[in-house]
Scaffold this motif. Structure first.
Motif, PDB file in Angstrom:
ATOM      1  N   HIS A  38       0.878  -1.144  -0.025  1.00 51.64           N
ATOM      2  CA  HIS A  38       0.151  -0.091   0.026  1.00 51.64           C
ATOM      3  C   HIS A  38       0.662   1.268   0.013  1.00 51.64           C
ATOM      4  O   HIS A  38       0.710   2.130  -0.483  1.00 51.64           O
ATOM      5  N   HIS A  50      -3.367   0.904  -4.410  1.00 47.33           N
ATOM      6  CA  HIS A  50      -3.257   1.740  -3.109  1.00 47.33           C
ATOM      7  C   HIS A  50      -4.624   1.475  -2.283  1.00 47.33           C
ATOM      8  O   HIS A  50      -4.391   1.004  -1.055  1.00 47.33           O
ATOM      9  N   TYR A  57      -5.384  -5.117   3.999  1.00 47.25           N
ATOM     10  CA  TYR A  57      -4.681  -5.096   5.266  1.00 47.25           C
ATOM     11  C   TYR A  57      -5.708  -4.686   6.694  1.00 47.25           C
ATOM     12  O   TYR A  57      -5.710  -5.174   7.738  1.00 47.25           O
TER      13      TYR A  57
HETATM   14 FE   LIG Z   1      -2.756   4.615   3.882  1.00 49.99          FE
END
Ligand SMILES: [Fe+2]
Length: 156
Positions: A38, A50, A57
């Motif tokens: 990311h 991104h 996550y």
């Molecule tokens: Fe971030």
């Protein structure tokens, strides 16, 4: 016969908690892997990747907690040391220096690995009649297979 947490034999509890701790380890390593990508992803797909890596996550951060707390509900010890997680995890760390394509493929493979570990955990839970752990492992495995598809869809 179905078994609740309190009804499991000590050896069944130990086997299930060991499998769950493996899931926690791989989910945690993959959390950092995804956050690393990311931060460091570049290229024309920056925005989409991104954002997708962030979704991954964030999902994994919640999941590692759910899996570790299932270990506690079963009366086991939740392994919370990064060094031990890295040692046992079949998902490896990455230095974050890679093309977007390599990041996507690396993370997709990590998702496959975790899905397989979760499927194995579901089978161990089923063997011992622990349907509630089985359900958690199945649900999590499905999420990882979905992420594997979402990632690979970027590769065309
Ligand atoms: Fe971030």
């Amino acid at each position: 016969m179905t078994q609740t947490a309190q009804q499991l034999t000590p050896s069944a509890q130990e086997a299930i908690c060991e499998a769950l701790n493996q899931c926690v380890a791989e989910t945690t390593v993959s959390t950092m892997l995804s956050q690393n990508f990311h931060w460091n992803v570049t290229g024309m797909s920056f925005g989409a990747l991104h954002d997708l890596f962030q979704k991954i996550y964030e999902d994994h951060f919640v999941a590692q907690d759910d899996l570790a707390e299932r270990v506690k509900a079963l009366g086991g010890h939740a392994e919370g040391q990064l060094a031990l997680m890295l040692k046992r995890s079949k998902v490896a760390e990455h230095d974050g220096n890679a093309s977007a394509e390599v990041m996507v493929e690396t993370l997709a493979k990590a998702q496959d690995t975790i899905a397989a570990t979760l499927a194995g955990t579901a089978a161990i839970a089923e063997e011992h009649g622990d349907l509630l752990t089985q359900d958690l492992a199945i649900a999590r495995g499905q999420v990882h297979e979905k992420f594997a598809w979402l990632l690979r869809a970027h590769l065309g």
